[in-house]
Design an enzyme around this catalytic site. Structure first.
Site, mmCIF file in Angstrom:
data_model
loop_
_atom_site.group_PDB
_atom_site.id
_atom_site.type_symbol
_atom_site.label_atom_id
_atom_site.label_comp_id
_atom_site.label_asym_id
_atom_site.label_seq_id
_atom_site.Cartn_x
_atom_site.Cartn_y
_atom_site.Cartn_z
ATOM 1 N N CYS A 89 0.879 -1.166 0.000
ATOM 2 C CA CYS A 89 0.000 0.000 0.000
ATOM 3 C C CYS A 89 0.918 1.217 0.000
ATOM 4 O O CYS A 89 1.686 1.421 0.950
ATOM 5 C CB CYS A 89 -0.866 -0.027 1.259
ATOM 6 N N CYS A 110 -0.761 3.695 -6.657
ATOM 7 C CA CYS A 110 -1.671 3.114 -5.661
ATOM 8 C C CYS A 110 -1.926 1.694 -6.131
ATOM 9 O O CYS A 110 -2.195 1.464 -7.319
ATOM 10 C CB CYS A 110 -2.973 3.913 -5.605
HETATM 11 N N1 DGL Z 1 -3.944 0.743 -2.091
HETATM 12 C C1 DGL Z 1 -3.493 1.874 -1.388
HETATM 13 C C2 DGL Z 1 -2.247 2.497 -2.012
HETATM 14 O O1 DGL Z 1 -1.475 1.801 -2.636
HETATM 15 C C3 DGL Z 1 -4.428 2.936 -0.916
HETATM 16 C C4 DGL Z 1 -5.866 2.880 -1.161
HETATM 17 C C5 DGL Z 1 -6.644 3.677 -0.140
HETATM 18 O O2 DGL Z 1 -6.831 4.889 -0.313
HETATM 19 O O3 DGL Z 1 -7.041 3.048 0.819
HETATM 20 O O4 DGL Z 1 -2.009 3.655 -1.867
#
Ligand code: DGL
Length: 254
Positions: free
Chosen positions: A76, A186
């Site tokens: 993430c 993301c």
């Molecule tokens: N999947 C996450 C990232 O790589 C974030 C998504 C969210 O906003 O929860 O930043």
């Protein structure tokens, strides 16, 4: 002491980190994986940095308390930007790998190029991203493209819904024909990469960063003598406690 049979835990705010788990399994199919998505608290990307830190530390605590884990992959970008330093401080004995937008890859592919980085608001406003962007902005033009709202479409399994496509068309309209590369910063966004590519057309290369993270995880495990042999397995857990979100994770894993 860790053993090769311990899990590689993969953490994300929701289902996005499955895009990284796919890369991990591609290069290390023999490993045991524990995937934990915090969909009950997603999206992280529009929260305060404090909130993201608190949620990430709580998730790590839950993961380490429940399974023998030899490495934690923070799949993430948002949680990495806000909390990777704190995690490493709190668990100095663990292998902890983060993810960052693949700006270096884009800059290597397009020296002097026009690079867009699509990511959450938290990722784009944190110091970690400033440092990354400044490493390349003398050679390239780096444009930040926050996409608040997009993660929710993916969490709701609406990747190809008309509303999702309309959202992307509106977000990306100003950049059509103006970018050499768009970095997906993301881990949720690779699941709508095909829609993004359709909008931007072949003149823009759409790039994401999970592969580098997977390679780095393998390198660290090899160094520690913790690579596993044999057939691996995947366990998927989610804070929502809803079978539908687990089903979606398996669908995205392919
Ligand atoms: N999947 C996450 C990232 O790589 C974030 C998504 C969210 O906003 O929860 O930043």
């Amino acid at each position: 002491m860790h053993t090769p049979d311990d899990y590689i835990a993969v953490f994300d705010s929701g289902v996005g980190g499955i895009s990284v788990l796919r890369q991990l399994r591609r290069i290390m199919p023999q490993e045991n994986y524990l995937y934990f998505g915090d969909s009950a608290n997603a999206p992280y990307g529009s929260r305060s940095t404090e909130d993201v830190r608190r949620l990430t530390l709580a998730a790590a605590e839950r993961i380490f308390a429940s399974y023998p884990v030899k490495a934690l992959v923070v799949a993430c970008n948002t949680a990495t930007s806000a909390a990777i330093g704190l995690l490493r401080e709190k668990y100095p004995e663990k292998i902890i790998i983060g993810i960052e937008p693949a700006v270096k890859l884009a800059a290597d592919l397009f020296p002097g190029g026009r690079i867009g980085v699509m990511a959450t608001e938290v990722t784009l406003r944190e110091e970690k991203f400033d440092i990354l962007a400044h490493r390349f902005d003398t050679q390239c033009t780096v444009t930040r493209i926050p996409a608040p709202g997009l993660v929710q479409f993916i969490e709701a399994n609406r990747r190809d819904a008309n509303e999702t496509k309309a959202f992307l068309r509106q977000l990306l309209a100003p950049y059509i024909g103006k970018l050499d590369a768009l970095v997906l910063g993301c881990t949720h966004y690779p699941f709508v990469k095909h829609n993004i590519q359709d909008i931007l057309g072949p003149q823009t290369r759409v790039i994401h960063g999970g592969e580098g993270t997977a390679r780095e995880t393998k390198r660290r495990l090899r160094l520690a003598g913790l690579l596993r042999q044999g057939e691996g397995k995947v366990i998927i857990k989610n804070s929502l406690g809803d079978p539908e979100i687990i089903r979606l994770c398996y669908e995205l894993l392919g």
